[in-house]
Design a protein around this motif. Sequence first.
Motif: not given
Length: 361
Positions: A20-21, A23-26, A166-168, A198-199
């Motif tokens: 999750a981290v 994909e949050f960055i990328d 990705r975040d969702l 959700s994000s």
Amino acid sequence: MDQLTLREIEEAARSRLPVAVREFIDGGSDRERTLAGNLSQYGRWGFRPRVLVDVSAPDLTVDLLGSRLAAPIGVAPMAYHQLVDPAGETATVRAAGQHGLLTVAAMFAGRTIEEIAVEATGPLWLQLYWLRGREVLTGLVERAERAGYQALVLTVDAPRIGRRLRDLRNGFALPPQVRAVNLDPELMVATGRSAAGSSAIAEHARQQFDTTLTWTDVAWLRERTSLPLVLKGILTAEDARLAVEHGAAAVVVSNHGGRQLDGAVPTLTALPEVVAAVPADFPVLLDGGIRSGTDAATALALGARTVLVGRPVLWGLAVGGEAGAARVLGLLQDELEHTLALLGRPRPGDLDRSALADLGA
């Protein structure tokens, strides 16, 4: 660290970060076309090297809004560095300081404005979003002035957060130990809880970002600070001219790393028209897609005064903390110097459009 390229550092970071981290960055927004374009557009340009030029003493130093940078490279504003390293932004600013480079600290930092400033040995700017409460914004500005920041960077391309799939899918939310400590906790409630589909970051933006922001507000802010005001998120000649008219000291050509409007032009594509629209001495910076010193040289030849680097700095932090971030910045600096020497243009000021050949889309 024995990695020789940013790609190798990225690969090492990917193996260490939770999905999750990472994909949050990328990640980018929607189909991530702009994210891909930011990277691919550098391949459109080839170099036209000059020979029989004395390159024995290359000099990368540049002046930017009253500060001297050891190279035209800086750290782009990014939130929540503690997602990848416990020291967070203090490690980042120390790493940039080792190389005499600019850091743009984010409003959503996990370290206080003051803690970051104490650790800074290079130029330091503060990035801001326009929140619904103007008193929050002016309070941050006053703190930045007292702490010794040299400029303010207002992000203007985020009236709402892009649809980051990705975040969702991951239901991304901040872990309990990561907080935006420069803001009242009541303003950050939504970032700590989420579920698949959700994000929390997007929900927080929906609640707190002021969607009524206009050029009138920019002028209002400019009148209330002695610091130079830089506008980040400019992609058109029209907005570049308005930025000059409303008292901006510089602009950053940026599409938020491909995380806002999907389909927005890559930053390298937008750069020439922005540069052409402003006075010759008006600084234009660029972020988005810088992955090597050759990328930086390309952007500088197209008119950027300085380039800002985002994701690679977080990769470095994930791999080696402060030393890892310093490794990323040092590699970029060394690669840029090497590129300029082989180009026969040993100083950033020697670069212009004549250094490039357009290889086509």
